[in-house]
Scaffold this motif. Structure first.
Motif, PDB file in Angstrom:
ATOM      1  N   PRO A 163      45.193  44.838  28.359  1.00 26.46           N
ATOM      2  CA  PRO A 163      46.270  45.606  28.990  1.00 26.46           C
ATOM      3  C   PRO A 163      47.565  44.815  29.132  1.00 26.46           C
ATOM      4  O   PRO A 163      48.653  45.378  28.999  1.00 26.46           O
ATOM      5  CB  PRO A 163      45.694  45.963  30.358  1.00 26.46           C
ATOM      6  CG  PRO A 163      44.225  45.951  30.156  1.00 26.46           C
ATOM      7  CD  PRO A 163      43.959  44.872  29.152  1.00 26.46           C
ATOM      8  N   MET A 164      47.455  43.503  29.387  1.00 27.04           N
ATOM      9  CA  MET A 164      48.669  42.693  29.517  1.00 27.04           C
ATOM     10  C   MET A 164      49.416  42.626  28.186  1.00 27.04           C
ATOM     11  O   MET A 164      50.651  42.716  28.146  1.00 27.04           O
ATOM     12  CB  MET A 164      48.310  41.285  30.005  1.00 27.04           C
ATOM     13  CG  MET A 164      47.878  41.249  31.469  1.00 27.04           C
ATOM     14  SD  MET A 164      47.187  39.654  31.962  1.00 27.04           S
ATOM     15  CE  MET A 164      48.615  38.579  31.797  1.00 27.04           C
ATOM     16  N   ILE A 165      48.690  42.479  27.080  1.00 23.67           N
ATOM     17  CA  ILE A 165      49.328  42.448  25.764  1.00 23.67           C
ATOM     18  C   ILE A 165      49.982  43.795  25.466  1.00 23.67           C
ATOM     19  O   ILE A 165      51.116  43.861  24.969  1.00 23.67           O
ATOM     20  CB  ILE A 165      48.291  42.081  24.675  1.00 23.67           C
ATOM     21  CG1 ILE A 165      47.837  40.635  24.847  1.00 23.67           C
ATOM     22  CG2 ILE A 165      48.882  42.295  23.275  1.00 23.67           C
ATOM     23  CD1 ILE A 165      46.703  40.237  23.917  1.00 23.67           C
ATOM     24  N   VAL A 197      45.804  33.955  48.214  1.00 20.39           N
ATOM     25  CA  VAL A 197      46.847  34.262  49.193  1.00 20.39           C
ATOM     26  C   VAL A 197      48.077  34.846  48.488  1.00 20.39           C
ATOM     27  O   VAL A 197      48.658  35.844  48.934  1.00 20.39           O
ATOM     28  CB  VAL A 197      47.238  32.990  49.988  1.00 20.39           C
ATOM     29  CG1 VAL A 197      48.492  33.248  50.824  1.00 20.39           C
ATOM     30  CG2 VAL A 197      46.092  32.555  50.875  1.00 20.39           C
ATOM     31  N   ILE A 198      48.468  34.249  47.369  1.00 22.80           N
ATOM     32  CA  ILE A 198      49.641  34.722  46.624  1.00 22.80           C
ATOM     33  C   ILE A 198      49.400  36.128  46.079  1.00 22.80           C
ATOM     34  O   ILE A 198      50.267  37.002  46.167  1.00 22.80           O
ATOM     35  CB  ILE A 198      49.973  33.736  45.483  1.00 22.80           C
ATOM     36  CG1 ILE A 198      50.426  32.387  46.071  1.00 22.80           C
ATOM     37  CG2 ILE A 198      51.053  34.311  44.575  1.00 22.80           C
ATOM     38  CD1 ILE A 198      50.607  31.293  45.039  1.00 22.80           C
ATOM     39  N   ILE A 199      48.211  36.350  45.514  1.00 20.84           N
ATOM     40  CA  ILE A 199      47.863  37.674  44.985  1.00 20.84           C
ATOM     41  C   ILE A 199      47.930  38.727  46.085  1.00 20.84           C
ATOM     42  O   ILE A 199      48.489  39.817  45.897  1.00 20.84           O
ATOM     43  CB  ILE A 199      46.445  37.652  44.372  1.00 20.84           C
ATOM     44  CG1 ILE A 199      46.423  36.854  43.077  1.00 20.84           C
ATOM     45  CG2 ILE A 199      45.953  39.070  44.092  1.00 20.84           C
ATOM     46  CD1 ILE A 199      45.023  36.589  42.555  1.00 20.84           C
ATOM     47  N   PHE A 240      49.177  39.259  38.280  1.00 22.26           N
ATOM     48  CA  PHE A 240      48.258  39.078  37.154  1.00 22.26           C
ATOM     49  C   PHE A 240      48.082  37.608  36.798  1.00 22.26           C
ATOM     50  O   PHE A 240      46.989  37.193  36.397  1.00 22.26           O
ATOM     51  CB  PHE A 240      48.742  39.878  35.953  1.00 22.26           C
ATOM     52  CG  PHE A 240      48.288  41.305  35.970  1.00 22.26           C
ATOM     53  CD1 PHE A 240      47.083  41.678  35.410  1.00 22.26           C
ATOM     54  CD2 PHE A 240      49.044  42.282  36.575  1.00 22.26           C
ATOM     55  CE1 PHE A 240      46.638  42.989  35.451  1.00 22.26           C
ATOM     56  CE2 PHE A 240      48.625  43.601  36.620  1.00 22.26           C
ATOM     57  CZ  PHE A 240      47.415  43.960  36.053  1.00 22.26           C
ATOM     58  N   ALA A 241      49.142  36.817  36.952  1.00 23.90           N
ATOM     59  CA  ALA A 241      48.999  35.379  36.705  1.00 23.90           C
ATOM     60  C   ALA A 241      48.019  34.774  37.701  1.00 23.90           C
ATOM     61  O   ALA A 241      47.159  33.950  37.333  1.00 23.90           O
ATOM     62  CB  ALA A 241      50.361  34.696  36.819  1.00 23.90           C
ATOM     63  N   THR A 250      37.960  37.203  34.726  1.00 26.14           N
ATOM     64  CA  THR A 250      39.024  38.195  34.905  1.00 26.14           C
ATOM     65  C   THR A 250      39.933  38.288  33.691  1.00 26.14           C
ATOM     66  O   THR A 250      40.352  39.382  33.296  1.00 26.14           O
ATOM     67  CB  THR A 250      39.845  37.868  36.160  1.00 26.14           C
ATOM     68  OG1 THR A 250      38.975  37.849  37.293  1.00 26.14           O
ATOM     69  CG2 THR A 250      40.938  38.905  36.379  1.00 26.14           C
ATOM     70  N   TRP A 251      40.240  37.159  33.070  1.00 25.76           N
ATOM     71  CA  TRP A 251      41.169  37.175  31.948  1.00 25.76           C
ATOM     72  C   TRP A 251      40.650  38.040  30.795  1.00 25.76           C
ATOM     73  O   TRP A 251      41.438  38.646  30.059  1.00 25.76           O
ATOM     74  CB  TRP A 251      41.449  35.753  31.458  1.00 25.76           C
ATOM     75  CG  TRP A 251      40.278  35.083  30.798  1.00 25.76           C
ATOM     76  CD1 TRP A 251      39.309  34.352  31.402  1.00 25.76           C
ATOM     77  CD2 TRP A 251      39.964  35.096  29.398  1.00 25.76           C
ATOM     78  NE1 TRP A 251      38.387  33.903  30.482  1.00 25.76           N
ATOM     79  CE2 TRP A 251      38.763  34.345  29.240  1.00 25.76           C
ATOM     80  CE3 TRP A 251      40.553  35.668  28.276  1.00 25.76           C
ATOM     81  CZ2 TRP A 251      38.170  34.151  28.003  1.00 25.76           C
ATOM     82  CZ3 TRP A 251      39.961  35.473  27.041  1.00 25.76           C
ATOM     83  CH2 TRP A 251      38.796  34.729  26.907  1.00 25.76           C
ATOM     84  N   LYS A 252      39.309  38.120  30.662  1.00 23.77           N
ATOM     85  CA  LYS A 252      38.747  38.953  29.597  1.00 23.77           C
ATOM     86  C   LYS A 252      39.000  40.433  29.858  1.00 23.77           C
ATOM     87  O   LYS A 252      39.101  41.228  28.926  1.00 23.77           O
ATOM     88  CB  LYS A 252      37.246  38.695  29.484  1.00 23.77           C
ATOM     89  CG  LYS A 252      36.885  37.273  29.079  1.00 23.77           C
ATOM     90  CD  LYS A 252      35.379  37.093  28.989  1.00 23.77           C
ATOM     91  CE  LYS A 252      35.015  35.670  28.598  1.00 23.77           C
ATOM     92  NZ  LYS A 252      33.550  35.474  28.502  1.00 23.77           N
TER      93      LYS A 252
END
Length: 562
Positions: free
Chosen positions: A269-271, A173-175, A209-210, A262-264
């Motif tokens: 890109p986040m870094i 919902v937040i995303i 992203f979180a 997903t984190w993989k």
């Protein structure tokens, strides 16, 4: 068709590859979840909605990997410099970063919608199975307590409650809310008129992203374990549910959730983006010294600045922030100085709230020189643009509209320095320059540069190197009379240049035909800094007058994008 391929072939290939990967991921994961034996019992509860939820999730992972890369300006500038040996058509793709960023965002929105709708059905069917009082297969599967399959563990609940209390549901919902706010606030109207709204809502990407990273932590999409599949033959046992746990052939099946993936996809890109922001933060803290301010006609302010370690190339741009005007607003401006100079300059036309404030702050007291107490200026950049490739062509056509002439000021100044230093290695042999303005005053600040370049090229024996045409699209009756009276003067009455000003808009078909005839078997770079309608007209001409024959004349169209 061949002419279109010259300017858009590689871009089309990039889009086709991107769409192909999306289609492949969707089909592959749809088939995986629709036919994989591990999910046989899961499908008995929620059917094909499982595959319809997981296939777009895979595409979301891929597109979320891409979404940050086009807005890493330092990364793009590095790639442009690293690809200096590549063809111009390859580097030109970097100038379409914002367009690609938007396409990826729309793809994310599409797959998010499919993912949400599928999971709404999943929650409904999970809930129905849990509350069922019949001894059906889905009801039996939903009531397995140890290593459960159905994430809804109580028969006193509803899908809405589950959606807002589970990790997957709440984070989803937040995303979704963050995505809706980011997309709706990115329209041109809001971005230009309410920049701070755009800025704040777009930074919801941190929450987005979180939420993505923790979305799969609950592991609500579950499947039968490998050991259980070996021990429990589902093809036999599905019709003998009363024997589960009682006979050797049908032990009670065990299930497990899939590990979050997903984190993989998004960690890299986040870094990269964090490094990008740290570089920007570091640059924004560097001291910028304003060495000169000049007010030109048509409310154009010239700022001449110096900053330690600042290095630029022709046609590049910087972002400028003035904290006393707005802490958040960073505006792009093309550099009008040459790399050979020990300072850098920008020309800012007063055309909005922020630029009006800059003009008042630095340009009000024109005759007093620099003010004693000037507000702080922060600079981020420089960043690469299409204009960097001007010197990669033997013939270049530069077209500016109004203040859009600024990137070509840098180019023309650099040419002057290169020839002054007897740089015979300059590949460019001919430049055609077109400048379109509405007011005569707009010519004044740039005419001095053209006069100087015109004079120096004559002294160097290269009077034909620069062919320029200035077009005035607006004038009154008094100006027309004055122009008519002084028409026979050796220099132009408006600019003082030897080449006379043209009145009205250019006939682009005539101009491109003339250039094509003068330079057969040549690849010609066309560079525009101006409005979109003009870009469309020029793009049509570049396609029309480019030959299909590989040995013929080819026009490569480039447009400045910020």
């Amino acid at each position: 068709m061949g002419n279109w391929v010259i300017n858009h072939g590689l871009s089309a290939l990039v889009i086709v590859v991107w769409l192909g990967i999306n289609i492949f991921l969707f089909v592959y994961y749809y088939m995986l979840y629709e036919y994989n034996p591990e999910y046989y019992y899961t499908r008995k509860i929620i059917g094909s909605a499982l595959a319809w939820a997981r296939a777009p999730a895979a595409c979301l992972n891929f597109n979320c990997l891409l979404i940050l890369l086009p807005v890493c300006r330092n990364l793009l500038s590095f790639l442009r410099g690293s690809c200096s040996c590549c063809r111009c058509s390859a580097r030109k793709q970097l100038d379409k970063n914002i367009t690609f960023h938007k396409l990826v965002a729309y793809m994310i929105a599409l797959h998010t919608a499919i993912h949400i709708v599928a999971h709404l059905f999943n929650f409904e069917w999970f809930n129905n199975s849990q509350q069922s009082t019949e001894e059906t297969l889905d009801a039996v599967l939903s009531n397995i307590d140890n290593k459960w399959l159905n994430p809804i563990r109580s028969d006193h609940t509803n899908p809405n409650y589950v959606a807002f209390t589970t990790i997957a549901g709440l984070s989803g919902v937040i995303i979704t809310l963050a995505l809706i706010l980011m997309i709706t606030s990115s329209t041109d109207t809001i971005r230009r008129s309410y920049f701070e709204v755009f800025w704040f809502t777009h930074h919801l990407f941190v929450i987005f992203f979180a939420g993505l990273v923790i979305h799969g932590v609950g592991r609500i999409v579950r499947h039968q374990t490998e050991v259980s599949i070996l021990e429990h033959d589902f093809l036999y046992c599905e019709n003998h549910t009363v024997e589960w746990g009682k006979v050797h052939e049908c032990p009670i099946p065990s299930f497990e959730g899939g590990a979050p993936m997903t984190w993989k996809w998004v960690l890299g890109p986040m870094i990269l983006y964090v490094c990008e922001r740290l570089i920007r933060l570091y640059r924004s803290q560097q001291r910028v010294v304003i060495t000169k301010t000049i007010v030109h006609p048509s409310r154009v302010l010239q700022l001449q600045m110096q900053m330690k370690g600042f290095k630029m190339e022709v046609g590049q741009y910087i972002f400028i922030n003035c904290p006393s005007i707005s802490q958040l607003e960073w505006h792009p401006f093309t550099l009008t100085s040459a790399p050979e100079e020990d300072y850098f300059t920008v020309h800012i036309r007063s055309a909005g709230d922020w630029t009006d404030a800059i003009f008042k702050t630095f340009g009000e007291d024109k005759d007093e020189g620099l003010k004693q107490m000037q507000p702080r200026i922060a600079v981020d950049g420089p960043f690469g643009t299409a204009s960097e490739d001007v010197f990669h062509y033997e013939v270049s056509v530069l077209i500016g509209a109004g203040i859009g002439v600024t990137p070509f000021a840098s180019v023309l100044k650099s040419i002057w320095y290169k020839y002054q230093n007897s740089d015979a290695g300059l590949r460019t042999k001919k430049i055609y320059f077109f400048w379109i303005c509405r007011e005569t005053e707009a010519f004044e600040w740039f005419a001095d540069l053209l006069r100087s370049l015109e004079s120096n090229m004559e002294q160097l024996g290269k009077p034909d190197f620069l062919n320029y045409k200035l077009f005035l699209t607006g004038w009154d009756s008094a100006q027309a009379t004055h122009i008519k009276v002084h028409f026979d003067k050796e220099t132009d009455v408006v600019t003082g240049l030897k080449q006379k000003t043209h009145y009205g808009r250019p006939n682009w078909d005539k101009e491109f035909y003339s250039i094509a005839q003068a330079h057969p078997r040549t690849t010609i770079g066309v560079f525009l800094c101006g409005p979109q309608p003009l870009a469309k007209a020029l793009e049509q001409c570049t396609n029309k007058y480019s030959e299909i024959n590989p040995l013929g004349v080819h026009f490569h169209f480039n447009k400045e994008n910020f």
